[in-house]
Design a protein around this motif. Structure first.
Motif, PDB file in Angstrom:
ATOM      1  N   LEU A 278      41.978  46.911  35.924  1.00  0.00           N
ATOM      2  CA  LEU A 278      43.419  46.693  35.884  1.00  0.00           C
ATOM      3  C   LEU A 278      43.772  45.245  35.560  1.00  0.00           C
ATOM      4  N   CYS A 279      42.878  44.326  35.925  1.00  0.00           N
ATOM      5  CA  CYS A 279      43.134  42.910  35.636  1.00  0.00           C
ATOM      6  C   CYS A 279      43.205  42.630  34.139  1.00  0.00           C
ATOM      7  N   GLU A 280      42.691  43.564  33.326  1.00  0.00           N
ATOM      8  CA  GLU A 280      42.780  43.390  31.876  1.00  0.00           C
ATOM      9  C   GLU A 280      44.213  43.567  31.388  1.00  0.00           C
ATOM     10  N   TYR A 281      45.037  44.204  32.220  1.00  0.00           N
ATOM     11  CA  TYR A 281      46.396  44.536  31.787  1.00  0.00           C
ATOM     12  C   TYR A 281      47.490  44.004  32.726  1.00  0.00           C
TER      13      TYR A 281
ATOM     14  N   ALA B  77      47.335  43.988  40.101  1.00  0.00           N
ATOM     15  CA  ALA B  77      46.126  44.796  39.955  1.00  0.00           C
ATOM     16  C   ALA B  77      45.525  45.135  41.311  1.00  0.00           C
ATOM     17  N   ALA B  78      45.482  44.146  42.221  1.00  0.00           N
ATOM     18  CA  ALA B  78      44.917  44.368  43.547  1.00  0.00           C
ATOM     19  C   ALA B  78      45.746  45.381  44.339  1.00  0.00           C
ATOM     20  N   LYS B  79      47.065  45.268  44.243  1.00  0.00           N
ATOM     21  CA  LYS B  79      47.931  46.190  44.959  1.00  0.00           C
ATOM     22  C   LYS B  79      47.727  47.619  44.490  1.00  0.00           C
ATOM     23  N   LEU B  80      47.686  47.812  43.175  1.00  0.00           N
ATOM     24  CA  LEU B  80      47.519  49.158  42.622  1.00  0.00           C
ATOM     25  C   LEU B  80      46.120  49.703  42.903  1.00  0.00           C
ATOM     26  N   ALA B  81      45.100  48.854  42.755  1.00  0.00           N
ATOM     27  CA  ALA B  81      43.727  49.291  43.021  1.00  0.00           C
ATOM     28  C   ALA B  81      43.552  49.692  44.472  1.00  0.00           C
ATOM     29  N   ALA B  82      44.180  48.945  45.378  1.00  0.00           N
ATOM     30  CA  ALA B  82      44.090  49.264  46.803  1.00  0.00           C
ATOM     31  C   ALA B  82      44.772  50.596  47.103  1.00  0.00           C
ATOM     32  N   GLU B  83      45.913  50.845  46.483  1.00  0.00           N
ATOM     33  CA  GLU B  83      46.628  52.097  46.700  1.00  0.00           C
ATOM     34  C   GLU B  83      45.833  53.292  46.195  1.00  0.00           C
ATOM     35  N   LEU B  84      45.204  53.132  45.035  1.00  0.00           N
ATOM     36  CA  LEU B  84      44.469  54.236  44.414  1.00  0.00           C
ATOM     37  C   LEU B  84      43.148  54.528  45.123  1.00  0.00           C
ATOM     38  N   SER B  85      42.499  53.484  45.623  1.00  0.00           N
ATOM     39  CA  SER B  85      41.155  53.649  46.200  1.00  0.00           C
ATOM     40  C   SER B  85      41.140  53.756  47.722  1.00  0.00           C
ATOM     41  N   GLY B  86      42.191  53.250  48.358  1.00  0.00           N
ATOM     42  CA  GLY B  86      42.199  53.205  49.808  1.00  0.00           C
ATOM     43  C   GLY B  86      41.466  52.013  50.375  1.00  0.00           C
ATOM     44  N   ALA B  87      41.029  51.095  49.515  1.00  0.00           N
ATOM     45  CA  ALA B  87      40.316  49.899  49.965  1.00  0.00           C
ATOM     46  C   ALA B  87      41.310  48.844  50.450  1.00  0.00           C
ATOM     47  N   PRO B  88      40.892  47.985  51.388  1.00  0.00           N
ATOM     48  CA  PRO B  88      41.770  46.894  51.835  1.00  0.00           C
ATOM     49  C   PRO B  88      42.089  45.952  50.672  1.00  0.00           C
ATOM     50  N   ARG B  89      43.349  45.613  50.548  1.00  0.00           N
ATOM     51  CA  ARG B  89      43.758  44.763  49.429  1.00  0.00           C
ATOM     52  C   ARG B  89      43.054  43.416  49.463  1.00  0.00           C
ATOM     53  N   LYS B  90      42.821  42.873  50.667  1.00  0.00           N
ATOM     54  CA  LYS B  90      42.206  41.557  50.773  1.00  0.00           C
ATOM     55  C   LYS B  90      40.760  41.554  50.279  1.00  0.00           C
ATOM     56  N   ALA B  91      40.141  42.745  50.237  1.00  0.00           N
ATOM     57  CA  ALA B  91      38.766  42.830  49.739  1.00  0.00           C
ATOM     58  C   ALA B  91      38.710  42.801  48.225  1.00  0.00           C
ATOM     59  N   LEU B  92      39.878  42.904  47.584  1.00  0.00           N
ATOM     60  CA  LEU B  92      39.929  42.983  46.131  1.00  0.00           C
ATOM     61  C   LEU B  92      40.531  41.739  45.497  1.00  0.00           C
ATOM     62  N   TYR B  93      41.646  41.300  46.034  1.00  0.00           N
ATOM     63  CA  TYR B  93      42.379  40.205  45.396  1.00  0.00           C
ATOM     64  C   TYR B  93      41.612  38.903  45.488  1.00  0.00           C
ATOM     65  N   GLY B  94      41.523  38.253  44.370  1.00  0.00           N
ATOM     66  CA  GLY B  94      40.830  36.952  44.305  1.00  0.00           C
ATOM     67  C   GLY B  94      39.342  37.083  44.213  1.00  0.00           C
ATOM     68  N   GLY B  95      38.837  38.358  44.064  1.00  0.00           N
ATOM     69  CA  GLY B  95      37.405  38.559  43.891  1.00  0.00           C
ATOM     70  C   GLY B  95      36.595  38.222  45.108  1.00  0.00           C
ATOM     71  N   GLU B  96      37.197  38.396  46.310  1.00  0.00           N
ATOM     72  CA  GLU B  96      36.479  38.084  47.546  1.00  0.00           C
ATOM     73  C   GLU B  96      35.244  38.953  47.687  1.00  0.00           C
ATOM     74  N   ALA B  97      34.171  38.364  48.094  1.00  0.00           N
ATOM     75  CA  ALA B  97      32.951  39.120  48.331  1.00  0.00           C
ATOM     76  C   ALA B  97      33.075  39.884  49.634  1.00  0.00           C
ATOM     77  N   VAL B  98      32.547  41.087  49.645  1.00  0.00           N
ATOM     78  CA  VAL B  98      32.607  41.918  50.839  1.00  0.00           C
ATOM     79  C   VAL B  98      31.199  42.179  51.305  1.00  0.00           C
ATOM     80  N   GLU B  99      30.929  41.846  52.530  1.00  0.00           N
ATOM     81  CA  GLU B  99      29.594  42.078  53.071  1.00  0.00           C
ATOM     82  C   GLU B  99      29.507  43.492  53.641  1.00  0.00           C
TER      83      GLU B  99
END
Length: 279
Positions: free
Chosen positions: A248-251, A257-279
């Motif tokens: 989504l970041c391509e568009y 992109a993070a908001k939409l990806a989080a809504e679609l996947s159910g993942a926490p938004r903070k794990a996506l935005y800014g490319g944060e690494a998730v352990e």
């Protein structure tokens, strides 16, 4: 004039290497049918000769299956029983034949399996990975970009993943799998199953890639690669969210992109935005 009783289409598995895996039922079936439909008659003929099978061979492959199937169904309706084999293993598993089977079933013809060897089942049985649920992907695209995109799309898949691969692409496949799933994801590389030089390597993708790169013999033959599924639902959601976010970041702006990806996947938004690494 009586209408003839339709014949039977037998789907016959052949050995994937060891000739001892050719079942007595398969041999008997191939001897008594009117003709054998083979993916490559040049490949199948020596196998038949080895077992004293003199049944006529007919070519049925990707390039002629659509046209040939109608004529074969006509023969079956006229009373002939036929067999279908592939170059090795169980027909229709990454091999031609489903069009013929579908057309035969639609015509009311009996389609009967004669089970035997299958590389994917053989590999799964010795892999030591979860086998209660799995996904068979067969051969991925020979094009690197398409292969990588498909692997990225499977990152969140929780079931064991099974792929076929060839000798000239096995290294590139493992590189792409490592990049998609991460170097610590468990996997198995099964090579030349049932044959003289059979090997089954297990470990994480980093270790397997290193083993294959360092040993030229491990780059020869036919391969089944199994990759463990995503660890749990949380990890799966995060992995899927990261995949969607990158696309989504391509568009869109990163925040959108993070908001939409989080809504679609159910993942926490903070794990996506800014490319944060998730352990």
């Amino acid at each position: 004039m009586n209408t003839p009783t339709p014949g039977t289409l037998h789907i016959v598995a052949t050995p994937i290497g060891n000739l001892g895996d050719f079942t007595a039922r398969a041999v008997e079936t191939l001897k008594r049918v009117a003709a054998i439909c083979a993916e490559d008659t040049r490949h199948t003929r020596p196998l038949l000769q080895q077992f004293g099978i003199a049944t006529p061979l007919l070519a049925l492959h990707d390039h002629n299956e659509s046209k040939a199937s109608a004529a074969l169904v006509h023969r079956l309706l006229a009373g002939d029983s036929l067999a279908l084999v592939s170059d090795a293993g169980t027909p229709l598993v990454s091999d031609p034949g489903y069009r013929l089977v579908r057309m035969a079933r639609e015509a009311g013809i009996r389609v009967s399996p004669v089970p035997g060897a299958s590389a994917l089942v053989a590999a799964l049985s010795v892999a030591g990975l979860p086998s209660d649920r799995f996904v068979f992907e067969g051969f991925l695209s020979a094009k690197a970009s398409a292969r990588r995109e498909r692997l990225q799309g499977l990152v969140a898949e929780p079931r064991t993943l099974i792929f076929y691969e060839s000798s000239h692409r096995i290294r590139d496949f493992l590189v792409d799998a490592r990049d998609a799933f991460g170097g610590t994801r468990k996997a198995v590389v099964a090579r030349e199953l049932t044959k003289l030089f059979e090997t089954v390597l297990d470990g994480d993708l980093d270790a397997l890639l290193q083993q294959v790169e360092s040993d030229a013999n491990q780059q020869k033959g036919e391969f089944v690669v199994l990759v463990e599924g995503a660890a749990d639902d949380v990890d799966a959601k995060i992995a899927e969210g990261q995949r969607l976010y990158a696309k989504l970041c391509e568009y869109l702006k990163p925040s959108q992109a993070a908001k939409l990806a989080a809504e679609l996947s159910g993942a926490p938004r903070k794990a996506l935005y800014g490319g944060e690494a998730v352990e």
